[in-house]
Design an enzyme around this catalytic site. Sequence first.
Site, mmCIF file in Angstrom:
data_model
loop_
_atom_site.group_PDB
_atom_site.id
_atom_site.type_symbol
_atom_site.label_atom_id
_atom_site.label_comp_id
_atom_site.label_asym_id
_atom_site.label_seq_id
_atom_site.Cartn_x
_atom_site.Cartn_y
_atom_site.Cartn_z
ATOM 1 N N LYS A 193 0.852 -1.195 0.000
ATOM 2 C CA LYS A 193 0.000 0.000 0.000
ATOM 3 C C LYS A 193 0.887 1.244 0.000
ATOM 4 O O LYS A 193 1.899 1.280 0.716
ATOM 5 C CB LYS A 193 -0.887 -0.042 1.250
ATOM 6 C CG LYS A 193 -1.895 1.081 1.378
ATOM 7 C CD LYS A 193 -2.772 0.853 2.622
ATOM 8 C CE LYS A 193 -3.784 1.955 2.840
ATOM 9 N NZ LYS A 193 -4.632 1.730 4.021
ATOM 10 N N SER A 204 -9.653 1.732 3.324
ATOM 11 C CA SER A 204 -8.830 2.486 2.403
ATOM 12 C C SER A 204 -7.834 1.642 1.616
ATOM 13 O O SER A 204 -7.301 2.109 0.615
ATOM 14 C CB SER A 204 -8.068 3.564 3.176
ATOM 15 O OG SER A 204 -7.169 2.965 4.094
ATOM 16 N N SER A 220 -9.551 -0.664 7.573
ATOM 17 C CA SER A 220 -9.068 -0.520 6.193
ATOM 18 C C SER A 220 -8.388 -1.723 5.571
ATOM 19 O O SER A 220 -8.136 -1.726 4.378
ATOM 20 C CB SER A 220 -8.121 0.675 6.095
ATOM 21 O OG SER A 220 -8.877 1.837 5.933
HETATM 22 N N1 GLN Z 1 -13.055 3.900 7.000
HETATM 23 C C1 GLN Z 1 -12.342 4.338 8.171
HETATM 24 C C2 GLN Z 1 -11.986 5.795 8.042
HETATM 25 O O1 GLN Z 1 -12.248 6.357 7.032
HETATM 26 C C3 GLN Z 1 -11.123 3.488 8.375
HETATM 27 C C4 GLN Z 1 -9.926 3.914 7.627
HETATM 28 C C5 GLN Z 1 -8.705 3.100 7.928
HETATM 29 O O2 GLN Z 1 -8.777 2.068 8.584
HETATM 30 N N2 GLN Z 1 -7.571 3.598 7.486
HETATM 31 O O3 GLN Z 1 -11.461 6.385 8.939
#
Ligand code: GLN
Length: 520
Positions: A79, A154, A178
């Site tokens: 990532k 994400s 994420s």
């Molecule tokens: N969807 C969550 C957020 O937008 C989790 C994001 C993540 O785990 N990086 O904060």
Amino acid sequence: MSLVEYSAHELKQLLVSGEITSIELTQALLDQIGTYDDHLGAFLHIDAERALARAADIDHRRQAGKPLGPLAGLPVAVKDVLCDQDGPTTCASRMLQSFRPPYDATVVARLKAADAVLIGRTNMDEFAMGGSTENSAFQVTRNPWDPGRIPGGSSGGAATCVAARMAPLSIGTDTGGSIRQPAGLCGVVGMKPTYGRVSRYGLIAFASSLDQVGPLARTTRDAALLLETIAGHDPHDATSLEVPVPAYSHSLEQPLAGLRLGIVREHFAAGLDPSIEEAIRQAVEVYQSLGATIQEISLPHSKYAVATYYVIAPSEASSNLARYDGVHYGHRTDESQLQAELNARRQQLQAAGDERGLDQLDNGLVRMYRLSRAEGFGPEVKRRIMLGTYALSAGYYDAYYLKALKVRRLIRQDFDAAFGQVDLIASPVTPSVAYRLGEMVDDPLAMYLVDLYTVSANLAGLPSISLPCGFTREWLPIGLQLQAPPLEELRLLRGAHMYEQATDWHKRQPALVRQRHTGV
Ligand code: GLN
């Protein structure tokens, strides 16, 4: 069978026995990426030459009988949030578009030391803020099961590349879901380890008390292999735990005799898609048939988890992202234009004799910060910075941030009590399956609510895994989430492996990819 279809574990055996070379494997995956990725958009950056050179080097070392690392010759996608000194690290943000890290993140260094072939950098929501990968400043990533839908986020690129057989293994990060959420929506395995299990050194921070790095793969065994390579104490990360890392991938077969599996009363409430509820209940029956006892438990504060998370995560983000001002870090606005604008404004004010205006006129520095940040950050990141700055500001700190910390403690205590009664907790990963691209972009609150099952593990610091456990009638994947007490990754992986051995959901391929290999 094409090489891209094998699991990492199988590929490792083929590489070790000399039946295939890393060059052949890397080339097969690059071809797969060439075929699908223009459409799917999982990768932000591919350095084919470097990957092939690395594969060739590992093949030579193998042929010469030299000792090799545990991932020797296996391609891994990373990532775009972990520093790698061999290429860009953008966090899918204009802010870091031209950043070239001067050092490797510990996870990246460990992958290199394990002789993995780093095949490319995957797309994500900007600074990991989001659940659909639509917040990337650069491109959309599509779900391989239905390219009209989001892959989740994400770590959407990380999940898509594994599901579409463009990489057998990939690294994601999980602050509130994420890794698990895109894994669930793309039908692959994704695991968030215990907070502190994997070093965050060189991970570009979103919310430092929640962020964890973890593996995505197509099987539990592969996730275990990747986790044992990246986990372990790191003196560069003060939150990294000084505890030994078990050889996860070698201990999966031991059955979890007498497993007590908890299901959470509060999880099966209005808003849960009936086909997901059905799949989770069937997964629980599979466990029952394997000898587990099922116990209903309560996590009474779980209803506050999303609200708590969306105070703590943006608060930490607003602080972490303060460093991107165009001077210390990140994109800097075009200064010639800035000076021209400043001079024009000064002349206007002078002509109008506006002494007060002249006094208040931004000095160039503040204006430069402001413009650099306005240009560098996308709308969701700005929203989080504003939410967090508000929650931390004098007068509101006690009411929001401090309160959220207290609720966080209660959420953790709920889990401590629950794990007095059960060994693992099973739940859905998401309340709904992958939605259509663009469907939620104007409704951030609705998007935040999708995180209701995943954020608790981050707030409590627990390890948690997402596994394929079925499909809707439209062939959209459904994920099963398992959670364990802190540092019980082995129990979690064994519990997941048990289910995987009894089912074949993880073997399904998206039609898009399957048709090419089999013609059906
Ligand atoms: N969807 C969550 C957020 O937008 C989790 C994001 C993540 O785990 N990086 O904060």
